[in-house]
Write a protein that holds these residues in place. Sequence first.
Motif, PDB file in Angstrom:
ATOM      1  N   GLY A 157      27.150  43.885  24.362  1.00 28.22           N
ATOM      2  CA  GLY A 157      28.011  42.713  24.422  1.00 28.22           C
ATOM      3  C   GLY A 157      27.234  41.470  24.058  1.00 28.22           C
ATOM      4  O   GLY A 157      26.069  41.539  23.650  1.00 28.22           O
ATOM      5  N   VAL A 158      27.905  40.326  24.203  1.00 29.02           N
ATOM      6  CA  VAL A 158      27.259  39.054  23.876  1.00 29.02           C
ATOM      7  C   VAL A 158      27.477  38.032  24.976  1.00 29.02           C
ATOM      8  O   VAL A 158      28.430  38.121  25.750  1.00 29.02           O
ATOM      9  N   VAL A 159      26.586  37.054  24.989  1.00 28.60           N
ATOM     10  CA  VAL A 159      26.830  35.837  25.745  1.00 28.60           C
ATOM     11  C   VAL A 159      27.434  34.846  24.758  1.00 28.60           C
ATOM     12  O   VAL A 159      26.861  34.601  23.697  1.00 28.60           O
ATOM     13  N   ALA A 160      28.599  34.319  25.087  1.00 33.53           N
ATOM     14  CA  ALA A 160      29.252  33.334  24.221  1.00 33.53           C
ATOM     15  C   ALA A 160      30.052  32.390  25.087  1.00 33.53           C
ATOM     16  O   ALA A 160      30.491  32.761  26.175  1.00 33.53           O
ATOM     17  N   SER A 161      30.225  31.162  24.613  1.00 31.24           N
ATOM     18  CA  SER A 161      31.035  30.219  25.392  1.00 31.24           C
ATOM     19  C   SER A 161      32.499  30.635  25.323  1.00 31.24           C
ATOM     20  O   SER A 161      32.914  31.369  24.417  1.00 31.24           O
ATOM     21  N   ALA A 162      33.277  30.137  26.268  1.00 35.88           N
ATOM     22  CA  ALA A 162      34.710  30.464  26.275  1.00 35.88           C
ATOM     23  C   ALA A 162      35.371  30.007  24.985  1.00 35.88           C
ATOM     24  O   ALA A 162      36.355  30.593  24.547  1.00 35.88           O
ATOM     25  N   ARG A 163      34.818  28.976  24.370  1.00 31.29           N
ATOM     26  CA  ARG A 163      35.430  28.465  23.135  1.00 31.29           C
ATOM     27  C   ARG A 163      35.350  29.464  21.985  1.00 31.29           C
ATOM     28  O   ARG A 163      36.122  29.395  21.037  1.00 31.29           O
ATOM     29  N   GLU A 164      34.366  30.369  22.052  1.00 31.65           N
ATOM     30  CA  GLU A 164      34.247  31.374  20.979  1.00 31.65           C
ATOM     31  C   GLU A 164      34.675  32.759  21.434  1.00 31.65           C
ATOM     32  O   GLU A 164      34.708  33.696  20.622  1.00 31.65           O
ATOM     33  N   ALA A 165      35.005  32.900  22.719  1.00 32.11           N
ATOM     34  CA  ALA A 165      35.276  34.240  23.266  1.00 32.11           C
ATOM     35  C   ALA A 165      36.471  34.907  22.579  1.00 32.11           C
ATOM     36  O   ALA A 165      36.428  36.111  22.283  1.00 32.11           O
ATOM     37  N   ALA A 166      37.515  34.141  22.312  1.00 31.21           N
ATOM     38  CA  ALA A 166      38.710  34.756  21.717  1.00 31.21           C
ATOM     39  C   ALA A 166      38.387  35.323  20.332  1.00 31.21           C
ATOM     40  O   ALA A 166      38.849  36.416  19.974  1.00 31.21           O
ATOM     41  N   ALA A 167      37.581  34.600  19.562  1.00 31.00           N
ATOM     42  CA  ALA A 167      37.212  35.086  18.221  1.00 31.00           C
ATOM     43  C   ALA A 167      36.369  36.358  18.329  1.00 31.00           C
ATOM     44  O   ALA A 167      36.553  37.303  17.549  1.00 31.00           O
ATOM     45  N   VAL A 168      35.469  36.406  19.313  1.00 28.47           N
ATOM     46  CA  VAL A 168      34.646  37.607  19.499  1.00 28.47           C
ATOM     47  C   VAL A 168      35.533  38.771  19.940  1.00 28.47           C
ATOM     48  O   VAL A 168      35.399  39.892  19.443  1.00 28.47           O
ATOM     49  N   ARG A 169      36.458  38.487  20.845  1.00 26.33           N
ATOM     50  CA  ARG A 169      37.348  39.557  21.325  1.00 26.33           C
ATOM     51  C   ARG A 169      38.153  40.123  20.160  1.00 26.33           C
ATOM     52  O   ARG A 169      38.345  41.333  20.042  1.00 26.33           O
ATOM     53  N   ALA A 170      38.609  39.248  19.266  1.00 25.76           N
ATOM     54  CA  ALA A 170      39.406  39.718  18.130  1.00 25.76           C
ATOM     55  C   ALA A 170      38.531  40.441  17.107  1.00 25.76           C
ATOM     56  O   ALA A 170      38.982  41.395  16.465  1.00 25.76           O
ATOM     57  N   GLY A 171      37.273  40.014  16.984  1.00 29.55           N
ATOM     58  CA  GLY A 171      36.427  40.542  15.907  1.00 29.55           C
ATOM     59  C   GLY A 171      35.598  41.748  16.288  1.00 29.55           C
ATOM     60  O   GLY A 171      35.101  42.467  15.421  1.00 29.55           O
ATOM     61  N   CYS A 172      35.396  41.975  17.584  1.00 29.34           N
ATOM     62  CA  CYS A 172      34.576  43.112  18.026  1.00 29.34           C
ATOM     63  C   CYS A 172      35.449  44.034  18.871  1.00 29.34           C
ATOM     64  O   CYS A 172      36.547  43.681  19.255  1.00 29.34           O
ATOM     65  N   GLY A 173      34.939  45.199  19.161  1.00 29.09           N
ATOM     66  CA  GLY A 173      35.739  46.201  19.875  1.00 29.09           C
ATOM     67  C   GLY A 173      36.141  45.766  21.277  1.00 29.09           C
ATOM     68  O   GLY A 173      35.519  44.883  21.871  1.00 29.09           O
ATOM     69  N   ARG A 174      37.185  46.405  21.802  1.00 31.33           N
ATOM     70  CA  ARG A 174      37.687  46.063  23.128  1.00 31.33           C
ATOM     71  C   ARG A 174      36.643  46.316  24.213  1.00 31.33           C
ATOM     72  O   ARG A 174      36.634  45.659  25.254  1.00 31.33           O
ATOM     73  N   ASP A 175      35.750  47.292  23.991  1.00 30.87           N
ATOM     74  CA  ASP A 175      34.748  47.615  25.010  1.00 30.87           C
ATOM     75  C   ASP A 175      33.521  46.704  24.945  1.00 30.87           C
ATOM     76  O   ASP A 175      32.626  46.806  25.782  1.00 30.87           O
ATOM     77  N   PHE A 176      33.468  45.869  23.921  1.00 30.39           N
ATOM     78  CA  PHE A 176      32.319  44.974  23.753  1.00 30.39           C
ATOM     79  C   PHE A 176      32.405  43.871  24.809  1.00 30.39           C
ATOM     80  O   PHE A 176      33.411  43.170  24.904  1.00 30.39           O
ATOM     81  N   LEU A 177      31.343  43.747  25.624  1.00 31.76           N
ATOM     82  CA  LEU A 177      31.390  42.803  26.751  1.00 31.76           C
ATOM     83  C   LEU A 177      31.193  41.360  26.292  1.00 31.76           C
ATOM     84  O   LEU A 177      30.337  41.085  25.438  1.00 31.76           O
ATOM     85  N   ILE A 178      31.967  40.470  26.878  1.00 36.80           N
ATOM     86  CA  ILE A 178      31.773  39.043  26.623  1.00 36.80           C
ATOM     87  C   ILE A 178      31.380  38.373  27.936  1.00 36.80           C
ATOM     88  O   ILE A 178      32.141  38.381  28.910  1.00 36.80           O
ATOM     89  N   VAL A 179      30.173  37.841  27.942  1.00 42.73           N
ATOM     90  CA  VAL A 179      29.624  37.171  29.123  1.00 42.73           C
ATOM     91  C   VAL A 179      29.641  35.671  28.826  1.00 42.73           C
ATOM     92  O   VAL A 179      29.100  35.232  27.813  1.00 42.73           O
ATOM     93  N   THR A 180      30.278  34.909  29.712  1.00 36.36           N
ATOM     94  CA  THR A 180      30.510  33.498  29.405  1.00 36.36           C
ATOM     95  C   THR A 180      29.933  32.559  30.451  1.00 36.36           C
ATOM     96  O   THR A 180      30.441  32.503  31.581  1.00 36.36           O
ATOM     97  N   PRO A 181      28.871  31.828  30.085  1.00 35.95           N
ATOM     98  CA  PRO A 181      28.384  30.748  30.945  1.00 35.95           C
ATOM     99  C   PRO A 181      29.047  29.428  30.522  1.00 35.95           C
ATOM    100  O   PRO A 181      29.992  29.432  29.736  1.00 35.95           O
ATOM    101  N   GLY A 182      28.554  28.324  31.066  1.00 36.32           N
ATOM    102  CA  GLY A 182      29.161  27.029  30.736  1.00 36.32           C
ATOM    103  C   GLY A 182      30.528  26.906  31.372  1.00 36.32           C
ATOM    104  O   GLY A 182      31.408  26.217  30.864  1.00 36.32           O
TER     105      GLY A 182
END
Length: 239
Positions: A157-182
């Motif tokens: 998975g990745v660490v990404a801000s909430a502002r980019e999380a939706a793009a990562v969710r759409a662009g990477c697999g559903r199981d790919f973890l999104i960890v969001t600080p900030g």
Amino acid sequence: MTSRSAQLCIALDGSDRRWILDTARALSGSAGWMKIGLEAFVAHGPRLVQGVADLGVPVFLDLKLHDIPATVRRAAANVAASGARMVTVHACGGRSMLEAAVEGAREGAAQEPPRVIAVTLLTSLDQAALDELALPGSAEATVLRWARLAESSGVDGVVASAREAAAVRAGCGRDFLIVTPGVRPAGHGQDDQRRTATPAEAVRAGADILVVGRPITGAPVPLDAARRILEEMTRAASE
Ligand code: C5P
């Protein structure tokens, strides 16, 4: 609408071992994860990881590894041996380094290896700082490009801000973890963070793990602050 519920990770940023362990103990019932970062790890090392893990909450060791592949591989193996369940590396270390981190995590683990998470762009960087680094395009484009690189390198998975999380969710697999600080509750200052979002915004954007430090650990009653954030996360998930 999110299909799996987001978890709260509390950042135990400090140098005082007693404060870290007392805070972790007081908040252990509220958090899905406890995060030990550079400040605490440099002071107290793997024994602190074990001390927090002994409280029964999985430890996220946020070391943001970034070095030549051989060094990162051995460091990741040592992280796995420490008992940490998740570790960060910098995505900009490139494919060979990311693959080495995944291999090292597997080699060092007695049982299940820790998840390897790639840091994309730090949430403390604003557009002016990104321009100064001469990265072409928007923050979102860079985060998405690096997230795809991380995913195809075997990273979890990745660490990404909430502002980019939706793009990562759409662009990477559903199981790919999104960890969001900030993450900053409404009305709370930004501190040194720049690309911030509220807990509800982070959940709506598809984040899996929300990392929150000072809004909880610096609150007059940290447990109340954690509960309020958890309630906001639950409300957002059920919208
Ligand atoms: O206190 P605050 O909520 O800002 O803490 C956020 C935590 O998340 C810090 O421990 C920081 O090191 C970490 N972090 C971050 N941005 C990243 C990766 C990790 O803020 N891109």
